[in-house]
Design a protein around this motif. Structure first.
Motif, PDB file in Angstrom:
ATOM      1  N   TYR A  20     -38.042   5.102  42.015  1.00 39.62           N
ATOM      2  CA  TYR A  20     -37.854   4.159  40.918  1.00 39.62           C
ATOM      3  C   TYR A  20     -36.556   3.360  41.006  1.00 39.62           C
ATOM      4  O   TYR A  20     -36.404   2.339  40.334  1.00 39.62           O
ATOM      5  N   ALA A  21     -35.606   3.805  41.813  1.00 40.13           N
ATOM      6  CA  ALA A  21     -34.320   3.129  41.930  1.00 40.13           C
ATOM      7  C   ALA A  21     -33.756   3.343  43.330  1.00 40.13           C
ATOM      8  O   ALA A  21     -33.858   4.438  43.876  1.00 40.13           O
ATOM      9  N   ILE A  22     -33.154   2.295  43.880  1.00 40.44           N
ATOM     10  CA  ILE A  22     -32.571   2.423  45.220  1.00 40.44           C
ATOM     11  C   ILE A  22     -31.168   3.013  45.165  1.00 40.44           C
ATOM     12  O   ILE A  22     -30.617   3.406  46.195  1.00 40.44           O
ATOM     13  N   ALA A  23     -30.581   3.058  43.953  1.00 39.44           N
ATOM     14  CA  ALA A  23     -29.231   3.586  43.812  1.00 39.44           C
ATOM     15  C   ALA A  23     -28.975   3.892  42.348  1.00 39.44           C
ATOM     16  O   ALA A  23     -29.671   3.389  41.459  1.00 39.44           O
ATOM     17  N   ALA A  24     -27.953   4.713  42.095  1.00 35.95           N
ATOM     18  CA  ALA A  24     -27.601   5.066  40.721  1.00 35.95           C
ATOM     19  C   ALA A  24     -26.095   5.173  40.578  1.00 35.95           C
ATOM     20  O   ALA A  24     -25.400   5.661  41.474  1.00 35.95           O
ATOM     21  N   ARG A  25     -25.609   4.721  39.432  1.00 38.83           N
ATOM     22  CA  ARG A  25     -24.182   4.763  39.121  1.00 38.83           C
ATOM     23  C   ARG A  25     -23.889   5.888  38.143  1.00 38.83           C
ATOM     24  O   ARG A  25     -24.609   6.088  37.173  1.00 38.83           O
ATOM     25  N   THR A  26     -22.839   6.640  38.409  1.00 37.81           N
ATOM     26  CA  THR A  26     -22.434   7.753  37.556  1.00 37.81           C
ATOM     27  C   THR A  26     -21.411   7.278  36.521  1.00 37.81           C
ATOM     28  O   THR A  26     -21.209   6.074  36.330  1.00 37.81           O
ATOM     29  N   VAL A  27     -20.717   8.232  35.881  1.00 39.89           N
ATOM     30  CA  VAL A  27     -19.579   7.895  35.030  1.00 39.89           C
ATOM     31  C   VAL A  27     -18.294   8.470  35.610  1.00 39.89           C
ATOM     32  O   VAL A  27     -17.230   8.389  34.999  1.00 39.89           O
ATOM     33  N   GLN A  28     -18.391   9.090  36.800  1.00 37.90           N
ATOM     34  CA  GLN A  28     -17.221   9.641  37.483  1.00 37.90           C
ATOM     35  C   GLN A  28     -16.584   8.555  38.350  1.00 37.90           C
ATOM     36  O   GLN A  28     -17.255   7.659  38.833  1.00 37.90           O
ATOM     37  N   GLN A  29     -15.284   8.654  38.558  1.00 40.06           N
ATOM     38  CA  GLN A  29     -14.625   7.608  39.330  1.00 40.06           C
ATOM     39  C   GLN A  29     -14.853   7.730  40.835  1.00 40.06           C
ATOM     40  O   GLN A  29     -15.000   6.727  41.526  1.00 40.06           O
ATOM     41  N   GLU A  30     -14.939   8.941  41.337  1.00 47.93           N
ATOM     42  CA  GLU A  30     -15.073   9.132  42.778  1.00 47.93           C
ATOM     43  C   GLU A  30     -16.538   9.125  43.206  1.00 47.93           C
ATOM     44  O   GLU A  30     -17.424   9.585  42.477  1.00 47.93           O
ATOM     45  N   THR A  31     -16.776   8.618  44.403  1.00 49.67           N
ATOM     46  CA  THR A  31     -18.114   8.596  44.993  1.00 49.67           C
ATOM     47  C   THR A  31     -18.157   9.566  46.163  1.00 49.67           C
ATOM     48  O   THR A  31     -17.402   9.409  47.122  1.00 49.67           O
ATOM     49  N   PRO A  32     -19.035  10.570  46.122  1.00 52.56           N
ATOM     50  CA  PRO A  32     -19.168  11.460  47.283  1.00 52.56           C
ATOM     51  C   PRO A  32     -19.829  10.724  48.442  1.00 52.56           C
ATOM     52  O   PRO A  32     -20.479   9.688  48.247  1.00 52.56           O
ATOM     53  N   THR A  33     -19.660  11.247  49.625  1.00 57.17           N
ATOM     54  CA  THR A  33     -20.277  10.638  50.797  1.00 57.17           C
ATOM     55  C   THR A  33     -21.369  11.540  51.352  1.00 57.17           C
ATOM     56  O   THR A  33     -21.376  12.747  51.117  1.00 57.17           O
ATOM     57  N   THR A  34     -22.284  10.940  52.098  1.00 55.37           N
ATOM     58  CA  THR A  34     -23.356  11.675  52.740  1.00 55.37           C
ATOM     59  C   THR A  34     -22.873  12.170  54.103  1.00 55.37           C
ATOM     60  O   THR A  34     -21.729  11.933  54.496  1.00 55.37           O
ATOM     61  N   GLU A  35     -23.752  12.819  54.828  1.00 51.63           N
ATOM     62  CA  GLU A  35     -23.371  13.378  56.126  1.00 51.63           C
ATOM     63  C   GLU A  35     -22.905  12.311  57.109  1.00 51.63           C
ATOM     64  O   GLU A  35     -22.101  12.586  57.993  1.00 51.63           O
ATOM     65  N   ASN A  36     -23.407  11.090  56.966  1.00 52.68           N
ATOM     66  CA  ASN A  36     -22.994  10.023  57.879  1.00 52.68           C
ATOM     67  C   ASN A  36     -21.728   9.306  57.417  1.00 52.68           C
ATOM     68  O   ASN A  36     -21.316   8.308  58.012  1.00 52.68           O
ATOM     69  N   GLY A  37     -21.119   9.813  56.340  1.00 48.53           N
ATOM     70  CA  GLY A  37     -19.862   9.242  55.872  1.00 48.53           C
ATOM     71  C   GLY A  37     -20.010   8.052  54.942  1.00 48.53           C
ATOM     72  O   GLY A  37     -19.003   7.503  54.488  1.00 48.53           O
ATOM     73  N   LEU A  38     -21.240   7.642  54.653  1.00 52.12           N
ATOM     74  CA  LEU A  38     -21.468   6.509  53.766  1.00 52.12           C
ATOM     75  C   LEU A  38     -21.515   6.970  52.306  1.00 52.12           C
ATOM     76  O   LEU A  38     -21.765   8.143  52.029  1.00 52.12           O
ATOM     77  N   PRO A  39     -21.271   6.062  51.354  1.00 54.35           N
ATOM     78  CA  PRO A  39     -21.357   6.443  49.940  1.00 54.35           C
ATOM     79  C   PRO A  39     -22.738   6.972  49.594  1.00 54.35           C
ATOM     80  O   PRO A  39     -23.748   6.424  50.024  1.00 54.35           O
TER      81      PRO A  39
END
Length: 274
Positions: free
Chosen positions: A171-190
């Motif tokens: 239903y969505a290609i991406a989602a925004r949280t309310v936290q300031q930091e963005t974790p990364t995936t195994e490939n180092g991308l957001p």
């Protein structure tokens, strides 16, 4: 490394220039090479479909030729009561994004304002995605778009105690949280379903700009979470908001300021290129 342009063509993405598909990811894992020589990407996002989004935020964006993402709750009166204006907003290039049908949140201590029938703690994941899908259909009728992004209501990522993060994918290609930091995936991308944001209360223009400067230095994705602009609900002043927009406009050669959807479409293409 795979050729990004070839992959985009194979996927049938014809607007390769707009999506930046001709841009390659840096050889360093996770380092994104942004379109047109930009060094970072920022999305200005506005939650809850409030009157001040139409009356204050959108005119301020338009005056500086900037585009915003409006996470709308389609069952709210400011949306249903001004639907033609929201349609015009989308027609001007701004994004209408999914912020659910009724804005359910997890209730409990310090959240006594959460109504019983809109308490995510009593939802099932199935009910949540049904309402998510219906919201997408309403928005598609408004703007003709089939690709959507999402913002977690109250920052909550569970329904009935179960995670909704993985359920978002259809239903969505991406989602925004309310936290300031963005974790990364195994490939180092957001991580596309846990994108962070600046959401501090009543910030000054200097504080807002400070976050943008950090995103620029890091060369990554940044977002802002605004509610009321010069209003009553978790408000930021029009002056501080305007100072940020002026800074972003002045640094348009370095910072890619566009809709959350466009940024995340580009980031998702980097995943394909891995």
């Amino acid at each position: 490394m795979k050729n990004v342009t070839a992959i985009c063509a194979a996927l049938g993405l014809t607007a390769m220039t707009a999506l930046g598909c001709s841009e390659a990811q840096d050889e360093a894992t996770g380092k994104i090479s942004w379109p047109d020589g930009k060094k970072a990407a920022i999305a200005l996002t506005y939650d809850d479909a409030l009157d001040t989004h139409l009356d204050v935020a959108a005119p301020a964006l338009d005056a500086r030729d900037l585009k915003g993402t409006f996470f709308v709750t389609v069952g709210s009166y400011p949306f249903t009561g001004r639907m033609e204006e929201w349609r015009e907003l989308a027609g001007d290039g701004h994004e209408l994004a999914n912020h659910t049908l009724f804005h359910p949140c997890v209730g409990g201590p310090d959240r006594e304002w959460v109504m019983a029938d809109r308490d995510l703690a009593t939802y099932t994941v199935g009910r949540f995605v049904d309402e998510l899908a219906l919201t997408n259909r309403v928005l598609e009728a408004m703007d003709g778009e089939s690709v959507r992004t999402y913002a977690y209501t109250c920052g909550d990522t569970t329904a009935g105690g179960e995670s909704i993060v993985e359920a978002l994918a259809p239903y969505a290609i991406a989602a925004r949280t309310v936290q300031q930091e963005t974790p990364t995936t195994e490939n180092g991308l957001p991580d596309p379903y846990l994108i962070g944001t600046y959401a501090e209360g009543d910030p000054t223009g200097e504080q807002l700009i400070g976050y943008a400067e950090r995103i620029l230095e890091d060369g990554t994705v940044g977002t802002y979470l605004f509610h009321d602009i010069q209003g009553e609900h978790l408000s930021v002043t029009a002056e501080a908001h305007g100072e940020l927009l002026d800074w972003l406009a002045e640094h348009s050669d370095e910072v890619w300021v566009t809709t959350f959807r466009e940024i995340m479409e580009y980031v998702r293409e980097q995943e394909v290129a891995e």
